[in-house]
Design a protein around this motif. Structure first.
Motif, PDB file in Angstrom:
ATOM      1  N   ILE A   1       1.791  11.901  -3.052  1.00  0.00           N
ATOM      2  CA  ILE A   1       2.607  12.157  -1.856  1.00  0.00           C
ATOM      3  C   ILE A   1       4.091  12.083  -2.182  1.00  0.00           C
ATOM      4  CG2 ILE A   1       2.416   9.725  -1.162  1.00  0.00           C
ATOM      5  CD1 ILE A   1       2.775  12.773   1.176  1.00  0.00           C
ATOM      6  N   TYR A   2       4.490  11.164  -3.056  1.00  0.00           N
ATOM      7  CA  TYR A   2       5.912  11.010  -3.363  1.00  0.00           C
ATOM      8  C   TYR A   2       6.403  12.141  -4.267  1.00  0.00           C
ATOM      9  CZ  TYR A   2       4.954   6.616  -1.158  1.00  0.00           C
ATOM     10  OH  TYR A   2       4.561   5.677  -0.229  1.00  0.00           O
ATOM     11  N   THR A   3       5.558  12.579  -5.191  1.00  0.00           N
ATOM     12  CA  THR A   3       5.901  13.764  -5.992  1.00  0.00           C
ATOM     13  C   THR A   3       6.099  14.973  -5.095  1.00  0.00           C
ATOM     14  OG1 THR A   3       4.627  12.920  -7.863  1.00  0.00           O
ATOM     15  CG2 THR A   3       5.096  15.277  -7.841  1.00  0.00           C
ATOM     16  N   THR A   4       5.201  15.148  -4.122  1.00  0.00           N
ATOM     17  CA  THR A   4       5.290  16.285  -3.205  1.00  0.00           C
ATOM     18  C   THR A   4       6.556  16.220  -2.361  1.00  0.00           C
ATOM     19  OG1 THR A   4       2.871  16.433  -3.133  1.00  0.00           O
ATOM     20  CG2 THR A   4       4.098  17.505  -1.353  1.00  0.00           C
ATOM     21  N   LEU A   5       6.883  15.046  -1.841  1.00  0.00           N
ATOM     22  CA  LEU A   5       8.091  14.916  -1.018  1.00  0.00           C
ATOM     23  C   LEU A   5       9.343  15.201  -1.831  1.00  0.00           C
ATOM     24  CD1 LEU A   5       7.090  11.739   1.018  1.00  0.00           C
ATOM     25  CD2 LEU A   5       7.222  14.098   1.870  1.00  0.00           C
ATOM     26  N   GLN A   6       9.373  14.770  -3.083  1.00  0.00           N
ATOM     27  CA  GLN A   6      10.515  15.098  -3.939  1.00  0.00           C
ATOM     28  C   GLN A   6      10.608  16.601  -4.165  1.00  0.00           C
ATOM     29  OE1 GLN A   6       9.507  12.499  -7.219  1.00  0.00           O
ATOM     30  NE2 GLN A   6      11.067  10.987  -6.657  1.00  0.00           N
TER      31      GLN A   6
ATOM     32  N   ASP B   1       0.823  -1.208   0.000  1.00  0.00           N
ATOM     33  CA  ASP B   1       0.000   0.000   0.000  1.00  0.00           C
ATOM     34  C   ASP B   1       0.863   1.266   0.000  1.00  0.00           C
ATOM     35  OD1 ASP B   1      -1.825   2.076   0.679  1.00  0.00           O
ATOM     36  OD2 ASP B   1      -3.139   0.598   1.613  1.00  0.00           O
ATOM     37  N   PRO B   2       0.748   2.121  -1.044  1.00  0.00           N
ATOM     38  CA  PRO B   2       1.533   3.361  -1.047  1.00  0.00           C
ATOM     39  C   PRO B   2       1.161   4.288   0.094  1.00  0.00           C
ATOM     40  CG  PRO B   2      -0.071   3.354  -2.846  1.00  0.00           C
ATOM     41  CD  PRO B   2      -0.074   1.973  -2.262  1.00  0.00           C
ATOM     42  N   SER B   3      -0.085   4.229   0.569  1.00  0.00           N
ATOM     43  CA  SER B   3      -0.477   5.046   1.717  1.00  0.00           C
ATOM     44  C   SER B   3       0.242   4.585   2.975  1.00  0.00           C
ATOM     45  CB  SER B   3      -1.991   4.983   1.920  1.00  0.00           C
ATOM     46  OG  SER B   3      -2.684   5.522   0.823  1.00  0.00           O
ATOM     47  N   SER B   4       0.315   3.266   3.175  1.00  0.00           N
ATOM     48  CA  SER B   4       1.046   2.743   4.332  1.00  0.00           C
ATOM     49  C   SER B   4       2.540   3.017   4.206  1.00  0.00           C
ATOM     50  CB  SER B   4       0.795   1.239   4.472  1.00  0.00           C
ATOM     51  OG  SER B   4      -0.559   0.974   4.756  1.00  0.00           O
ATOM     52  N   ALA B   5       3.070   2.904   2.978  1.00  0.00           N
ATOM     53  CA  ALA B   5       4.502   3.149   2.778  1.00  0.00           C
ATOM     54  C   ALA B   5       4.889   4.584   3.076  1.00  0.00           C
ATOM     55  CB  ALA B   5       4.888   2.802   1.338  1.00  0.00           C
ATOM     56  N   ALA B   6       3.916   5.504   3.031  1.00  0.00           N
ATOM     57  CA  ALA B   6       4.223   6.919   3.299  1.00  0.00           C
ATOM     58  C   ALA B   6       4.691   7.134   4.729  1.00  0.00           C
ATOM     59  CB  ALA B   6       2.998   7.780   3.000  1.00  0.00           C
ATOM     60  N   PHE B   7       4.267   6.291   5.670  1.00  0.00           N
ATOM     61  CA  PHE B   7       4.667   6.492   7.071  1.00  0.00           C
ATOM     62  C   PHE B   7       6.155   6.212   7.275  1.00  0.00           C
ATOM     63  CE2 PHE B   7       0.083   5.842   7.165  1.00  0.00           C
ATOM     64  CZ  PHE B   7      -0.314   6.974   7.879  1.00  0.00           C
ATOM     65  N   PRO B   8       6.695   5.041   6.904  1.00  0.00           N
ATOM     66  CA  PRO B   8       8.150   4.873   7.035  1.00  0.00           C
ATOM     67  C   PRO B   8       8.930   5.804   6.115  1.00  0.00           C
ATOM     68  CG  PRO B   8       7.152   2.962   5.944  1.00  0.00           C
ATOM     69  CD  PRO B   8       6.038   3.775   6.496  1.00  0.00           C
ATOM     70  N   THR B   9       8.354   6.175   4.962  1.00  0.00           N
ATOM     71  CA  THR B   9       9.045   7.112   4.078  1.00  0.00           C
ATOM     72  C   THR B   9       9.307   8.425   4.798  1.00  0.00           C
ATOM     73  OG1 THR B   9       8.127   6.179   2.039  1.00  0.00           O
ATOM     74  CG2 THR B   9       8.830   8.473   1.951  1.00  0.00           C
ATOM     75  N   ILE B  10       8.283   8.999   5.392  1.00  0.00           N
ATOM     76  CA  ILE B  10       8.452  10.303   6.050  1.00  0.00           C
ATOM     77  C   ILE B  10       9.219  10.156   7.351  1.00  0.00           C
ATOM     78  CG2 ILE B  10       7.133  12.136   7.203  1.00  0.00           C
ATOM     79  CD1 ILE B  10       5.228  12.003   4.776  1.00  0.00           C
ATOM     80  N   ALA B  11       9.057   9.029   8.042  1.00  0.00           N
ATOM     81  CA  ALA B  11       9.871   8.804   9.241  1.00  0.00           C
ATOM     82  C   ALA B  11      11.356   8.843   8.892  1.00  0.00           C
ATOM     83  CB  ALA B  11       9.501   7.462   9.870  1.00  0.00           C
ATOM     84  N   ALA B  12      11.736   8.217   7.773  1.00  0.00           N
ATOM     85  CA  ALA B  12      13.141   8.216   7.357  1.00  0.00           C
ATOM     86  C   ALA B  12      13.596   9.599   6.925  1.00  0.00           C
ATOM     87  CB  ALA B  12      13.353   7.214   6.228  1.00  0.00           C
ATOM     88  N   LEU B  13      12.738  10.346   6.245  1.00  0.00           N
ATOM     89  CA  LEU B  13      13.127  11.680   5.777  1.00  0.00           C
ATOM     90  C   LEU B  13      13.415  12.639   6.928  1.00  0.00           C
ATOM     91  CD1 LEU B  13      10.643  12.256   2.795  1.00  0.00           C
ATOM     92  CD2 LEU B  13      13.119  11.884   2.655  1.00  0.00           C
TER      93      LEU B  13
END
Length: 444
Positions: A271-276, A238-250
């Protein structure tokens, strides 16, 4: 009630795989039910929301079981073969499950009652019930169409053309599912594109579906009453679930993680476009296709972030990710402006007001708007807050992520709600280097 506290973490490192995509998991169970024969599903999200949809499909006649290898097998009843359930369908906390299944039964000759937990019972269903009445179905319940709600389906439904007034994949999908047992062609007109998992799943099962321009909009037309044959399905994570460890790492210095097998459907990757755009070191490797869905592994490394104005037309592709984006924005230099988010008011909670209250309690500078919020980032977030989740899993996970980088721990009042979408969240994050602990255990 179980309170969870998240403490300042060291660098997060390692490889991980988050649970299966919730949107695709719901739809795979439903489509397996509508097909003749046995469909096999691998990677199904085994969270409470999806398991409640599985229970509903069993009540409607499907034979659904989990095998020893962890795959799920669905023996379907075919389009038009749904049974009258013996009891009400308890959809738990799942708005997606409730709205999709309402569409499914609206064009059957059955009367089906839907119930749910306190959170789901407070959410409006009128935006789904309104178009479904055009097929000929009727609905009985409270004036505002909240649960409990009884759907009286129509034996001889009429095809419709319906322009969706607000961007909502759930409304679109409920109509498309109702169209499957309706003779003729039903058309949904979208002003703003929303996630297209239903359309992709229809194509995978051989439904006759056409997606064409309609002026400045898009028309999705389904030819009803197909005979569907069972198909095997692979659910990406799930890309929505993956957003949590993604932002935790960032936001956690020294972090470097790889998240495997994430669904990269273009309607879900805002969300990934925005984070980039914020300067996040987020890259995609091993890109591929599985069952019509784009999939990739995501490499994430700690990065200083900058505030941005998120384009309003990006909201449909990341509507569930705004709570966790708020956490990234809290540590970004400058302002992050998020507008056009009215739909967040009617999610599992009023996610705008709940996020604003929690952020302010943790010492974040945030201004609430009718349709969103503006966050001014800080290099140091005090933390030290007890946040009310309002039975919202994404609120809980967002503030536990905040606690990984704030000065003092952040505590959420009920961590059990996380199980609805991300079973094993605490253990998975702690395995990377986070420090999430039980604060209080109270059986009441």
């Amino acid at each position: 009630m179980t309170q969870l506290s998240s403490h300042k973490a060291n660098a997060l490192t390692g490889r991980l795989r988050v649970p299966g995509d919730k949107s695709i998991s719901h739809r795979s169970l439903i489509m397996g039910t509508l097909a003749l024969g046995e469909s096999r599903i691998s990677g199904l999200l085994e969270g409470e929301d999806v398991l409640d949809t599985a229970k509903a499909m069993r009540a409607l006649g499907a034979d659904i079981r989990r095998d020893e290898a962890g795959d799920w097998r669905v023996i379907g009843v075919g389009v038009g073969g749904l049974c009258q359930p013996d009891t009400a369908l308890d959809m738990g906390n799942s708005g997606t499950g409730a709205r999709l299944v309402m569409g499914l039964v609206a064009t059957t000759p059955h009367s089906v009652t839907f119930t749910g937990d306190a959170s789901l019972s407070s959410r409006p269903m009128k935006r789904v019930t309104d178009p479904l009445t055009k097929f000929g179905a009727s609905f009985h319940g409270a004036k505002d169409m909240t649960l409990p709600l009884t759907v009286s389906g129509i034996e001889d439904p009429l095809p419709i053309e319906y322009e969706v007034p607000v961007a909502s994949a759930q409304v679109k999908s409920a109509i498309l599912l109702a169209a499957l047992n309706t003779p003729g062609k039903t058309t949904v007109i979208e002003k703003t594109p929303t996630r297209d998992h239903t359309e992709r799943m229809f194509e995978h099962f051989g439904v006759e579906i056409a997606i064409t321009p309609h002026g400045k909009n898009t028309a999705i037309t389904v030819t009803g009453q197909p005979e569907l044959t069972a198909r095997d399905m692979v659910v990406p994570t799930d890309p929505s679930s993956a957003a949590f460890p993604t932002i935790a790492a960032l936001i956690t210095p020294g972090s470097d993680i790889l998240i495997e097998n994430v669904g990269m459907n273009p309607s879900r990757t805002g969300i990934y476009t925005t984070l980039q755009e914020m300067g996040g070191d987020v890259s995609f490797v091993n890109e591929r296709l599985e069952c019509g869905e784009s999939v990739a592994d995501i490499r994430v490394r700690y990065s200083p972030l900058n505030g941005v104005t998120v384009p309003q037309d990006r909201a449909p592709s990341m509507i569930d990710e705004y709570p966790i984006l708020c956490i990234a924005a809290s540590f970004a230099t400058g302002e992050t402006v998020m507008r056009g988010l009215e739909e967040l008011r009617v999610k599992e909670s009023d996610r705008i007001s709940v996020m604003v209250a929690g952020l302010q309690a943790a010492g974040v500078q945030v201004v609430e708007h009718d349709d969103g919020m503006t966050i001014t980032g800080q290099t140091s977030i005090p933390g030290g807050a007890l946040v009310k989740t309002h039975l919202d899993h994404r609120i809980a996970m967002s503030f536990l992520t905040l606690g990984m980088a704030s000065d003092q721990p952040v505590t959420v009042d009920d961590g059990r709600v996380i199980e609805t979408s991300f079973p094993g969240f605490r253990d998975l994050m702690n395995g990377l280097g986070a420090h999430i602990t039980d604060q209080i255990k109270d059986p009441a």
